[in-house]
Design a protein around this motif. Structure first.
Motif, PDB file in Angstrom:
ATOM      1  N   VAL A 216     -25.542  -9.574  34.610  1.00  0.00           N
ATOM      2  CA  VAL A 216     -24.796  -8.834  35.287  1.00  0.00           C
ATOM      3  C   VAL A 216     -23.721  -7.566  34.806  1.00  0.00           C
ATOM      4  CG1 VAL A 216     -23.214  -9.125  37.274  1.00  0.00           C
ATOM      5  CG2 VAL A 216     -24.784 -10.997  36.667  1.00  0.00           C
ATOM      6  N   VAL A 217     -23.253  -7.828  33.164  1.00  0.00           N
ATOM      7  CA  VAL A 217     -22.970  -6.419  33.255  1.00  0.00           C
ATOM      8  C   VAL A 217     -23.802  -5.394  32.682  1.00  0.00           C
ATOM      9  CG1 VAL A 217     -21.330  -5.897  30.898  1.00  0.00           C
ATOM     10  CG2 VAL A 217     -21.178  -8.567  31.567  1.00  0.00           C
ATOM     11  N   GLU A 218     -24.751  -5.742  32.041  1.00  0.00           N
ATOM     12  CA  GLU A 218     -25.959  -4.552  32.533  1.00  0.00           C
ATOM     13  C   GLU A 218     -26.334  -3.521  32.909  1.00  0.00           C
ATOM     14  OE1 GLU A 218     -28.321  -1.967  30.028  1.00  0.00           O
ATOM     15  OE2 GLU A 218     -27.163  -3.579  28.890  1.00  0.00           O
ATOM     16  N   ALA A 219     -26.211  -4.560  34.389  1.00  0.00           N
ATOM     17  CA  ALA A 219     -26.632  -3.845  35.829  1.00  0.00           C
ATOM     18  C   ALA A 219     -25.978  -2.798  36.123  1.00  0.00           C
ATOM     19  CB  ALA A 219     -27.365  -4.963  37.012  1.00  0.00           C
ATOM     20  N   GLY A 220     -23.996  -3.065  35.976  1.00  0.00           N
ATOM     21  CA  GLY A 220     -23.297  -3.004  36.029  1.00  0.00           C
ATOM     22  C   GLY A 220     -22.845  -3.540  37.867  1.00  0.00           C
ATOM     23  N   LEU A 221     -21.443  -3.135  37.999  1.00  0.00           N
ATOM     24  CA  LEU A 221     -20.504  -3.337  39.219  1.00  0.00           C
ATOM     25  C   LEU A 221     -20.427  -2.019  40.189  1.00  0.00           C
ATOM     26  CD1 LEU A 221     -18.143  -6.148  37.469  1.00  0.00           C
ATOM     27  CD2 LEU A 221     -20.370  -6.480  38.640  1.00  0.00           C
ATOM     28  N   ILE A 222     -20.054  -2.662  41.315  1.00  0.00           N
ATOM     29  CA  ILE A 222     -18.774  -2.078  42.021  1.00  0.00           C
ATOM     30  C   ILE A 222     -17.955  -2.340  41.507  1.00  0.00           C
ATOM     31  CG2 ILE A 222     -18.336  -2.162  44.530  1.00  0.00           C
ATOM     32  CD1 ILE A 222     -21.321  -2.802  45.311  1.00  0.00           C
ATOM     33  N   GLY A 223     -16.587  -1.270  41.722  1.00  0.00           N
ATOM     34  CA  GLY A 223     -16.075  -0.763  41.520  1.00  0.00           C
ATOM     35  C   GLY A 223     -14.614  -0.452  41.439  1.00  0.00           C
TER      36      GLY A 223
END
Length: 297
Positions: A183-190
């Motif tokens: 999840v960290v590698e894919a990235g987040l909506i932030g």
């Protein structure tokens, strides 16, 4: 000094132009201009100067701005207080809440409240700014922290859970994660700027605090819409996500944060029947909302 003139001054200052102020007041632009000119004659000072972008407030206008705002809020509170009979559950009650709570959570509660008390009028203010209950900008506020000021009374409702979520179609498209590192590698909506949740993640040492962001927006409703649309992984209220069968909560043991929820009013209002009725209805509705839980992977 004419109150209508002061109200016109406040609205033009707040809206940034004569035409916008007139629209907000529901008046013709010449009427608002005449009222401001009358106030300038009364005060014997210029309040606005013309600029290429419209009207620019003078130093005198900026010094008077807070006083005019206080007068407008006081007049609004005066109107709301006078709108209901002394012993009846009727009249106007202004509720302030965050955008997500006000738009996604409160409307069904307000519908039930209005069904029980048809003569009650609710003025809802969706805002992430903590409106000042002490100054009577709002009669009742839903807040994520207890008030620090004297003169306010608060009722703790419980904790709204925040969790990591993603849309099922998004997970099917990119592959369901096996570890949180994916999840960290894919990235987040932030968010573009720090907020309480991000600070809580950093304090807890969560790896999500260092995740790159693939979509940024400080508007929490847009943030939620992006999760629902399948833009990527994101953090949102567990109770809210549980209403949407397309959203899945991920790693609830590793990613969980709580937002304390309080209902606040001024101590002078807590015994007013319509205020008490609204607070009781919000407490019951929000308690039921908090009790729901989402589907976890």
């Amino acid at each position: 000094m004419n109150w209508d003139d002061i109200q016109a001054f406040h609205m033009v200052l707040r809206e940034g132009s004569l035409s916008a102020g007139a629209r907000a007041l529901g008046l013709a632009q010449p009427t608002v201009r005449h009222r401001i000119e009358a106030l300038e004659r009364e005060l014997d000072t210029a309040l606005f100067t013309r600029s290429p972008t419209g009207l620019a407030p003078t130093d005198a206008a900026l010094m008077l701005a807070n006083y005019a705002e206080s007068m407008v809020h006081a007049a609004d509170a005066f109107r709301r207080t006078a709108s209901g009979a002394a012993g009846g559950i009727e009249g106007i009650v202004r509720i302030s809440a965050s955008e997500v709570i006000a738009i996604e959570v409160l409307p069904p509660l307000i519908a039930r409240l209005r069904s029980a008390y048809p003569r009650l009028v609710i003025a809802l203010s969706p805002s992430n700014r903590n409106e000042d209950v002490l100054r009577r900008e709002a009669d009742v506020a839903v807040r994520m922290s207890p008030p620090a000021q004297d003169g306010l009374v608060a009722r703790r409702i419980g904790s709204i859970a925040i969790g990591l979520h993603a849309q099922r179609d998004y997970l099917d498209r990119i592959g369901w994660p096996v570890t949180l590192d994916e999840v960290v590698e894919a990235g987040l909506i932030g968010l573009e700027h720090d907020d309480a949740v991000l600070k809580a993640m950093r304090a807890a040492g969560s790896p999500l605090a260092d995740a790159r962001t693939i979509f940024r927006c400080d508007n929490h409703l847009a943030h939620l819409a992006a999760i629902r649309a399948g833009v990527g992984y994101g953090l949102c209220q567990v109770q809210l996500a549980s209403r949407d069968r397309t959203l899945v909560r991920l790693y609830p043991d590793a990613v969980h944060f709580d937002l304390e929820t309080w209902i606040v009013t001024h101590e002078d209002l807590r015994k007013v029947p319509r205020i008490r009725a609204v607070m009781d209805a919000l407490a019951a509705g929000l308690s039921a909302y908090i009790a729901t839980r989402g589907v976890a992977l």
